[in-house]
Enzyme design. Structure first.
Site, PDB file in Angstrom:
ATOM      1  N   CYS A   1      38.409  39.521  46.795  1.00 39.00           N
ATOM      2  CA  CYS A   1      37.754  39.640  45.380  1.00 39.00           C
ATOM      3  C   CYS A   1      37.722  38.458  44.604  1.00 39.00           C
ATOM      4  O   CYS A   1      36.698  38.180  44.132  1.00 39.00           O
ATOM      5  CB  CYS A   1      38.186  41.233  44.821  1.00 39.00           C
TER       6      CYS A   1
ATOM      7  N   LYS B   1      35.691  35.158  45.731  1.00 41.48           N
ATOM      8  CA  LYS B   1      34.436  35.654  46.003  1.00 41.48           C
ATOM      9  C   LYS B   1      33.699  36.059  44.583  1.00 41.48           C
ATOM     10  O   LYS B   1      32.570  35.430  44.484  1.00 41.48           O
ATOM     11  CB  LYS B   1      34.580  36.720  46.995  1.00 41.48           C
TER      12      LYS B   1
HETATM   13  C1  UGA Z   1      40.958  43.149  42.275  1.00 38.24           C
HETATM   14  C2  UGA Z   1      41.167  43.753  40.984  1.00 38.24           C
HETATM   15  O1  UGA Z   1      42.319  43.902  40.278  1.00 38.24           O
HETATM   16  C3  UGA Z   1      40.450  45.035  41.221  1.00 38.24           C
HETATM   17  O2  UGA Z   1      40.527  45.615  39.836  1.00 38.24           O
HETATM   18  C4  UGA Z   1      38.911  44.979  41.815  1.00 38.24           C
HETATM   19  O3  UGA Z   1      38.643  46.589  42.139  1.00 38.24           O
HETATM   20  C5  UGA Z   1      39.360  44.198  43.086  1.00 38.24           C
HETATM   21  O4  UGA Z   1      39.768  42.999  42.947  1.00 38.24           O
HETATM   22  C6  UGA Z   1      37.956  44.287  43.748  1.00 38.24           C
HETATM   23  O5  UGA Z   1      37.183  43.236  43.116  1.00 38.24           O
HETATM   24  O6  UGA Z   1      37.861  44.787  44.931  1.00 38.24           O
HETATM   25  P1  UGA Z   1      42.835  42.977  44.635  1.00 38.24           P
HETATM   26  O7  UGA Z   1      42.316  41.840  44.802  1.00 38.24           O
HETATM   27  O8  UGA Z   1      43.231  43.927  45.476  1.00 38.24           O
HETATM   28  O9  UGA Z   1      42.201  43.571  43.198  1.00 38.24           O
HETATM   29  O10 UGA Z   1      44.300  42.719  44.008  1.00 38.24           O
HETATM   30  P2  UGA Z   1      45.109  42.099  42.634  1.00 38.24           P
HETATM   31  O11 UGA Z   1      46.228  43.069  42.406  1.00 38.24           O
HETATM   32  O12 UGA Z   1      43.886  42.002  41.451  1.00 38.24           O
HETATM   33  O13 UGA Z   1      45.623  40.851  42.709  1.00 38.24           O
HETATM   34  C7  UGA Z   1      44.505  39.679  43.022  1.00 38.24           C
HETATM   35  C8  UGA Z   1      45.451  38.411  43.218  1.00 38.24           C
HETATM   36  O14 UGA Z   1      45.911  37.812  42.106  1.00 38.24           O
HETATM   37  C9  UGA Z   1      46.489  38.480  44.127  1.00 38.24           C
HETATM   38  O15 UGA Z   1      46.708  37.435  45.016  1.00 38.24           O
HETATM   39  C10 UGA Z   1      47.991  38.597  43.161  1.00 38.24           C
HETATM   40  O16 UGA Z   1      48.936  38.125  43.847  1.00 38.24           O
HETATM   41  C11 UGA Z   1      47.331  37.608  42.293  1.00 38.24           C
HETATM   42  N1  UGA Z   1      48.017  37.795  40.667  1.00 38.24           N
HETATM   43  C12 UGA Z   1      47.899  38.811  40.189  1.00 38.24           C
HETATM   44  C13 UGA Z   1      48.675  36.950  40.257  1.00 38.24           C
HETATM   45  O17 UGA Z   1      49.203  35.775  40.943  1.00 38.24           O
HETATM   46  N2  UGA Z   1      49.384  37.028  39.097  1.00 38.24           N
HETATM   47  C14 UGA Z   1      49.155  38.336  38.492  1.00 38.24           C
HETATM   48  O18 UGA Z   1      49.905  38.502  37.364  1.00 38.24           O
HETATM   49  C15 UGA Z   1      48.571  39.327  39.010  1.00 38.24           C
END
Ligand code: UGA
Length: 454
Positions: free
Chosen positions: A271, A274
């Site tokens: 997500c 992209k």
């Molecule tokens: C993300 C959004 O959080 C959702 O709200 C959205 O619906 C989704 O994309 C989507 O567009 O479908 P997701 O990609 O599943 O969700 O996962 P996240 O928990 O947001 O993490 C994304 C990335 O950021 C991961 O690689 C995670 O490790 C990283 N991250 C997140 C960090 O490095 N630090 C943080 O503090 C938080």
């Protein structure tokens, strides 16, 4: 109670399907994948998402959720259709609408044969203006009906996170409804009011605003992560500064808040990378400069490479050295390795000549394309055995429970790079070489040049 059809059985489509079905709606999901149909009918989730599998099992068993390959059948047997197919990117980062266009064509074809009003809801992520300017005409042409008259049309972006898809679907912060007209919006509003018993704020707006909310949200969250990673790089050059303490201090301000400020190896998944790219390309196509979005992606690309550099610096000579990666998925609670930092780190280390092995609690090597020489191991111990360096790439709970002894017992040279900041620096530094994102590491950090004094 409405009967619901859902086109697409990825994280978003299947989560919506099981959650609606769990609350008594009759749901028909449709997918073109024969494998997925077999798996879902056998009450198995087609991807790792434990809570989803439990609910899938209950809803398939009870008969409230059915899965079919024929989209027309799903549409004709329901009152509303959620389109939840993938919108990947083209090679240049712009959005590829092929699947969503095809889905609209088929929904339109089915609606041509259907008497009475039907609501079409676009849940797929599409750039602002797409539903009105691209999808509506496809639907109208195929259905031989007009939006607002023959059928209703809404945009309903999804905010669930992989790994907690059921929880997020059942307990969202908000529901965003973009409406073509008031009748369409009202119908979807009533569905969600009923589904959430009025407990979740429902926001109604134009189709294009709702489409933009999704991109603006993901871009902001991605920006927070890149911001934390950039500040982490500065922290690494200053003795006594620790990114975790800094972000705790920053995040307590309610105007900022602590969420998504964990420095790490960069964001991955299907997500953030992209959507930020697609928004950037979309903005450029409208003559808009997006320096901030570009910087978010640049910082992110550099961050995974920086973690690999930390390992290379610590190892000195890489050739013949073994590096253990703990974690392959882009985050815990998923087996998804799309855009995973682990793969970028592994690639850089392998290119430098290191022997890289990895352990992830749920990712199996067969799911990681293009990594033939990456050894995947079946346990943490096997992964650590004889390693010269270990990098914590995904913050699985199993890894958080490790002690310094778990590393020193197995490794040839106990060098731990904590890219997720899951260990206590004082405890680990007293027993082994501990290097971490956002923490000063005297032996591996280039000296600052004091330009003011020179
Ligand atoms: C993300 C959004 O959080 C959702 O709200 C959205 O619906 C989704 O994309 C989507 O567009 O479908 P997701 O990609 O599943 O969700 O996962 P996240 O928990 O947001 O993490 C994304 C990335 O950021 C991961 O690689 C995670 O490790 C990283 N991250 C997140 C960090 O490095 N630090 C943080 O503090 C938080």
């Amino acid at each position: 109670m409405s009967n619901i059809s859902i086109i697409g059985t990825g994280y978003v489509g299947l989560s919506a399907a099981v959650c609606f079905a769990s609350r008594g709606y009759q749901v028909i999901a449709s997918t073109r994948s024969a494998d997925k149909i077999t798996q879902i009918r056998a009450q198995k989730a087609p991807f790792y998402e434990p809570a989803l599998e439990r609910m899938l099992s209950q809803t398939v068993e009870s008969g409230s959720l059915k899965v079919v390959s024929d989209r027309a059948e799903a549409i004709l047997r329901s009152d509303m259709t959620f389109i939840s197919v993938a919108t990947p990117n083209h090679a240049d980062g712009s959005i590829n609408l092929t699947y969503v266009n095809e889905a609209c064509e088929e929904v339109g074809d089915a609606l041509c044969d259907k008497k009475g009003y039907h609501l079409v809801v676009v849940k797929s992520t599409v750039v602002p203006g797409t539903t009105h300017a691209v999808l509506r005409p496809i639907l109208e042409h195929a259905a031989n009906k007009t939006a607002g008259d023959g059928f209703g049309l809404c945009v309903n972006p999804e905010f669930l996170r992989q790994g907690s898809s059921v929880h997020d679907t059942l307990h969202p912060d908000r529901v965003v409804i973009g409406e073509y007209d008031a009748r369409s919006g009202k119908q979807l509003h009533e569905l969600y009011d009923d589904f959430y018993s009025g407990a979740v704020p429902i926001m109604r707006m134009s189709l294009a605003s709702a489409e933009m909310v999704k991109y603006a949200s993901n871009s902001f969250l991605a920006m927070k992560v890149s911001y934390a990673n950039e500040i982490a790089g500065v922290c690494e050059r200053v003795p006594g500064v620790d990114i975790t303490e800094v972000m705790d201090g920053v995040g307590v301000d309610p105007r900022i808040n602590r969420k998504f400020l964990n420095a790490g190896p960069g964001f991955g998944g299907s997500c953030f990378p992209k959507d930020v790219s697609a928004l950037m390309r979309f903005a450029e196509s409208r003559g808009c400069t997006t320096s901030l979005l570009r910087a978010v992606l640049d910082v992110n690309t550099a961050q995974a490479l920086h973690v690999a550099e930390q390992a290379l610096t610590a190892l000195g000579t890489v050739s013949g050295k073994r590096v253990a990666l703990l974690g392959l998925a882009f985050k815990p609670q998923t087996d998804d390795t799309r855009e995973a930092p682990a793969l970028k780190i592994a690639r850089k280390l392998m290119d430098a000549g290191a022997d890289v092995c990895a352990y992830d609690p749920v990712v199996v090597k067969a799911d990681v394309p293009g990594f033939g020489t990456l050894h995947s191991t079946r346990s943490i111990d096997e992964c650590l055995r004889d390693a010269d360096c270990c990098i914590i790439v995904t913050e699985w709970d199993q890894f958080k429970a490790l002690t310094p002894g778990d590393f020193t017992r197995q490794m040839a040279a106990p060098v731990v790079i904590d890219a997720r900041r899951i260990f206590d620096p004082v405890t680990f530094r007293s027993k082994l070489t501990y290097i971490a994102v956002g923490l000063y590491a005297p032996e591996s950090t280039p000296r600052m040049t004091h330009t003011l004094l020179s």
